[in-house]
Write an enzyme that holds these catalytic residues in place. Structure first.
Site: not given
Ligand code: HDE
Length: 713
Positions: A78, A151
Site C-alpha cells: 500500500h 480494501n
C-alpha cells in the site's frame, strides 16, 4: 453532493488541531531550525571565492542533513496512496447492537481521514495497475481513535497472517531483476496462487473490473473481517462493515487502464484532489451486516474465514450513516504519508473476532509503524493524534513531542494522587468481550476454512455477461504474461473448478487446453505433518445461485457529477451548440473541457474567445468519460485534418463511451468508427442534451463491446 462551503463543513476539532500544529509563521523571513535569520541559502561558506567549502558551514550542514533524511521507508504494501479529510454522520442510533458513541449520537460530526491506495506497487507506481485498492479510514471519535483498515474487495487472499509475507513476496517484483513493477502478471505470483487455493476468491475479484476503478470515489469499501459489536448489556453481534459510494461503483476497461497509466499516472490521485477542490465532495454510506452471536455456525462458510463474504441476499446491509470527504491535505508527507492505521485501534462497543488474519494484523501494523515512522511516539504526529489526548505513564523515546510533567511515571502511585487513575466500564472504559475459550494449543487450519471454490464460483455466476468477459480477458492477459507452462496449467485446472466455460475461454486465449487431471495435491499451503487430503479444497457447494449485489451492472446509474466531458473544437465552433450542452451537463455537475488543436484560446462562431483546457497534443481520450463535438464548419474542417482527433473519437468508441455530435459534427463523425454505427444508443447525432446526460449516467454502452473490440485504436 455537497457544494463547497468552507466554514460550515469544516470537520471540527481534528482540523482545528491540525491547523494549530501546522507550520505557520507570522513573519515571512527565512530562518534556520534554531530560529536564526538567514541571509544566503544559495552559497556555501568557502575559503575564498574559488576555494574549498569549510566544515564550519553549519547552515549548509543543517540544510543538507535534513534533505538527506527527507525520505522515510515507504509502506511495504500500500505504498502508493492518496488521502483526504472529512467527517462521518450517523443516520439513526443502533444501541441494540453497539454502545460505540459514534453509532449512538446523531448530533456528532466525527472527523475522519481516509487513505486510498494500491497494494503491490511502490510509491511512484501508476494509479491504474490491476490491483486491490486499500480503503483505510481513521475515525477521530470522542472515545478514542477507531481505524477501519479495509480494501475495495470484501474478501482477502489468505486465511492466516502467517501466509502474508509469502503472498506479498510472490506479487512484488521478482527479487532477481526487480521486474515487474505494480503488476501481478508474472510467474512468482501465479506459482503461489496456483499452490495456495484459498487465494482463488480474492484472485477472481482482482481479475474483475473492481481492480481497475474509474475513481476512488466510485469504489466500495469493506472491513473484510468479521468484527464484533458489543452493546451496553455486553451482548455480542458479529458485524461486517461496508462502504457504499453515493456515485455508484464504476470501472474503466483494461485497454484504458494501460493507456491511462501512460497519459496520467496520477489519474486517481488527481481525480480525488480535483473533485474535493471543486466542492464535489465524495460520499459513502456506511453499512453493517449483523449476525447474532447464536448464529455463528448457521452458514455454509465460517464467519472467521476472511476469504468468505456474507452474501447481502442472506444478510442485508443495514445503512447506518454517511461519510463525506471535504478537505484535501495541506501537505502530502505530513498527512497522507505519515498517517498510521492500526486495525488494533478500536473503541468501546467494537471488538475483534478470532479471524486468524485479523489476529495477525493486530500485531503487524504497530510493528510496521515502528520501522516506518521510527518511534513509538508516532501517535504524537498531528495526523495520528486522537481528538481526546492520551494520558498514561509511557515516557521518552525517539522524537518525544510532549513535555510530560510531574514526579511520577508509574501506577499505582500516591505522590501524584493516583493519577492518571483507572476508569470503570460504566465510565466508558474499554474492556474486551469475554469470549469463552477452551482449546488445545495447535498449529493448523480449521477444516471449516477448506471451501475454496464455492464463493469464486458464486461471484462469477453473479456477474453480467460483459463483466464475465472482462474477467476472462484479465485471466488470459495475466497468465499470458507467465512463462512457465506448468503454472498456467495448474491455473487452468483451478479456474475449471470455478467455472468450466471460463476455463475454456481462458485456455483458448492462451492457446492451451484445460488439463483434465493435475498432479495432486494442488494445495501446498499446509504443514509438513498435516493430513494432505484433508487440506485439499472441498467440493464446490451451491448455497446461493446468484448474488446480484456483487455485480457492477446492478450499481447506481443516476449521476454525472464530476464526469469529464471532452469538447473537441477549433476556431469557428458553434457557440449555440456548446451552450445547449453546457447548460444541462454543468448543472448536473459534469465538467466540460475544450480540447483544441493548440493551447491558449479559440474563437467561436459568435466571435468570442474561449480558454482552451488542453491542446490535443497534451491529452488523451482515455482521460475522459464522454466526447462532445459541436458543429461549426471551420472547426469541423480543422478537426478532420488532424488525425489525433480521429484517434481520440475512435478510442472513446472502443471504450464504449458516449459520443455526441451536433451540426457539421456529423461530417467529422463519418471519418471515425463511431460514424459507422449511428444506431448505437450512445452515439448521439443532433440529439438533445438530456439524452446525452442519460447516456453518460449509464457510464458505458457495453452492448457495443463486440464491435468495439474490432476497432484498431
Ligand atoms: Fe495490511 N498492511 N496486512 N491488509 N493494509 C499494511 O501497514 C498486513 C490486510 C491494508 O493507507 C501495512 O502501515 C498483514 C487485509 C491497508 O496506510 C502492514 C496482513 C487488509 C493498508 C500490513 C494484512 C489490509 C495496509 C503496510 C495479513 C484489508 C494501508 C504499511 C495478516 C482488510 C493503510 C502499514 C494505509 C497496510 C500488514 C492484510 C488492508 C505491513 C500482516 C486483510 C488498506 O503492516
Amino acid at each position: 453532493m455537497n457544494k463547497k462551503d468552507n466554514t460550515s463543513e469544516k470537520p471540527t476539532k481534528k482540523i482545528d488541531q491540525l491547523e494549530q500544529s501546522s507550520w505557520e509563521v507570522e513573519d515571512s523571513t527565512m530562518k534556520t531550525n534554531q530560529g536564526l535569520k538567514v541571509n544566503d541559502t544559495n552559497n556555501s561558506l568557502k575559503a575564498g571565492e574559488r576555494g574549498a567549502t569549510l566544515l564550519e558551514d553549519f547552515l549548509l550542514r543543517e540544510k543538507i542533513t535534513h534533505f538527506d533524511h527527507e525520505r522515510i521507508p515507504e509502506r511495504i504494501v500500500h505504498a502508493r496512496g492518496s488521502g483526504a479529510h472529512g467527517y462521518f454522520e450517523l443516520y439513526n442510533p443502533i444501541p441494540e447492537y453497539t454502545k460505540a458513541g459514534i453509532f449512538n449520537d446523531t448530533k456528532r460530526r466525527t472527523p475522519v481521514f481516509v487513505r486510498f491506495s494500491t497494494v503491490a506497487g511502490s510509491k511512484g507506481s501508476p494509479d491504474l495497475a490491476r490491483d486491490v485498492r486499500g480503503f483505510a479510514t481513521k475515525f477521530y471519535t470522542e472515545e478514542g481513535t477507531w481505524d477501519l483498515v479495509g480494501n475495495n474487495m470484501p474478501i482477502f487472499f489468505i486465511q492466516d497472517a502467517m501466509k502474508f509475507p509469502d503472498l506479498v513476496h510472490s506479487v512484488k517484483p521478482e527479487p532477481n531483476n526487480e521486474i515487474p513493477q505494480a503488476a501481478s502478471a508474472h510467474d512468482t505470483f501465479y506459482d503461489f496462487v496456483s499452490h495456495t487455493t484459498e487465494t482463488l476468491h480474492n484472485h477472481i475479484w482482482a481479475m474483475s473490473d473492481r481492480a481497475i476503478p474509474r475513481s476512488f470515489r466510485m469504489m466500495e469499501g469493506f472491513g473484510i473481517h468479521t468484527f464484533r459489536f458489543i452493546n451496553k448489556e455486553g451482548e455480542s453481534h458479529f458485524v461486517k462493515f461496508h462502504w457504499k459510494p453515493v456515485l455508484g461503483v464504476h470501472s474503466v476497461t483494461w485497454d484504458e487502464a494501460v493507456k491511462i497509466n501512460g497519459a496520467d499516472s496520477d489519474f486517481h490521485r488527481r481525480d480525488l484532489w480535483e473533485a474535493i477542490d471543486a466542492g464535489h465532495y465524495p460520499e459513502w454510506e456506511l453499512g453493517v451486516q449483523l449476525v447474532p452471536q447464536k448464529d455463528e455456525h448457521k452458514y455454509d462458510f465460517d464467519l472467521l474465514d476472511p476469504t468468505k463474504l456474507i452474501p447481502e441476499e442472506m444478510v442485508p446491509v443495514k445503512i447506518v450513516g454517511k461519510m463525506t470527504l471535504n478537505k484535501n491535505p495541506e501537505n502530502f508527507f505530513a498527512e497522507t504519508e505519515q498517517v498510521a492505521f492500526l486495525p488494533g485501534h478500536i473503541v468501546p462497543g467494537i471488538d475483534f473476532t478470532n479471524d486468524p488474519l485479523l489476529q495477525g494484523r493486530l500485531f503487524s501494523y504497530r510493528d510496521t509503524q515502528l520501522s516506518r515512522l521510527g518511534s513509538p511516539n508516532f501517535h504524537q504526529i498531528p495526523i495520528n493524534r486522537p481528538v481526546v489526548d492520551g494520558h498514561n505513564n509511557q515516557r521518552d523515546g525517539h522524537m518525544q513531542m510532549d513535555i510530560p510533567k510531574g514526579q511520577t511515571a508509574y501506577f499505582p502511585n500516591s505522590i501524584s494522587g493516583g493519577c492518571p487513575h483507572l476508569s470503570k466500564m460504566a465510565e466508558g472504559a474499554f474492556t474486551s468481550y469475554e469470549e469463552r475459550i477452551d482449546a488445545r494449543k495447535i498449529r493448523t487450519r480449521s477444516e471449516s476454512f477448506s471451501d475454496h471454490f464455492s464463493q469464486p464460483a458464486l461471484f462469477y455466476r453473479s456477474l453480467s455477461k460483459w463483466e464475465q468477459e472482462h474477467v476472462a480477458g484479465a485471466y488470459t492477459f495475466e497468465l499470458g504474461k507467465c512463462k512457465q507452462d506448468a503454472i498456467k496449467e495448474r491455473m487452468l485446472w483451478l479456474i475449471d473448478q470455478i467455472d468450466s466455460d471460463l476455463a475454456k475461454n481462458v485456455a483458448k486465449g492462451l492457446g492451451m487446453k484445460v488439463p483434465k487431471n493435475i498432479e495432486q495435491p494442488i494445495n501446498q499451503a499446509i504443514g509438513a505433518d498435516a493430513d494432505v487430503k484433508k487440506h485439499q479444497p472441498a467440493a464446490k457447494k451451491n448455497y446461493l445461485d446468484k448474488s446480484p449485489a456483487l455485480s457492477q451492472a446492478k450499481t447506481k446509474f443516476d449521476s454525472i457529477v464530476t464526469r469529464q466531458i471532452a469538447v473537441l473544437a477549433a476556431d469557428g465552433f458553434s457557440m449555440k451548440n456548446l451552450k445547449k450542452m453546457k447548460s444541462v451537463l454543468e448543472k448536473e455537475g459534469a465538467t466540460l473541457k475544450i480540447i483544441a488543436p493548440m493551447g491558449g484560446s479559440i474563437t467561436c462562431d459568435e466571435n468570442m474567445d474561449h480558454k482552451v483546457d488542453a491542446s490535443i497534443m497534451t491529452t488523451e481520450s482515455v482521460l475522459f468519460d464522454a466526447v462532445y463535438i459541436p458543429g461549426g464548419k471551420k472547426s469541423i474542417e480543422a478537426l478532420g485534418e488532424n488525425v489525433k482527433y480521429i484517434k481520440f473519437v475512435n478510442e472513446a468508441f472502443k471504450h464504449c463511451k458516449p459520443i455526441a455530435v451536433d451540426g457539421e459534427g456529423e461530417e467529422f463523425l463519418k471519418k471515425t468508427y463511431a460514424g459507422k454505427y449511428t444506431d448505437d444508443k450512445a452515439v448521439l447525432v443532433n440529439e438533445n442534451a438530456t439524452a446525452f446526460k442519460e447516456s453518460i449516467q449509464k457510464h458505458r454502452n457495453w452492448d457495443r463491446r463486440e464491435i468495439a473490440e474490432s476497432v484498431p485504436a
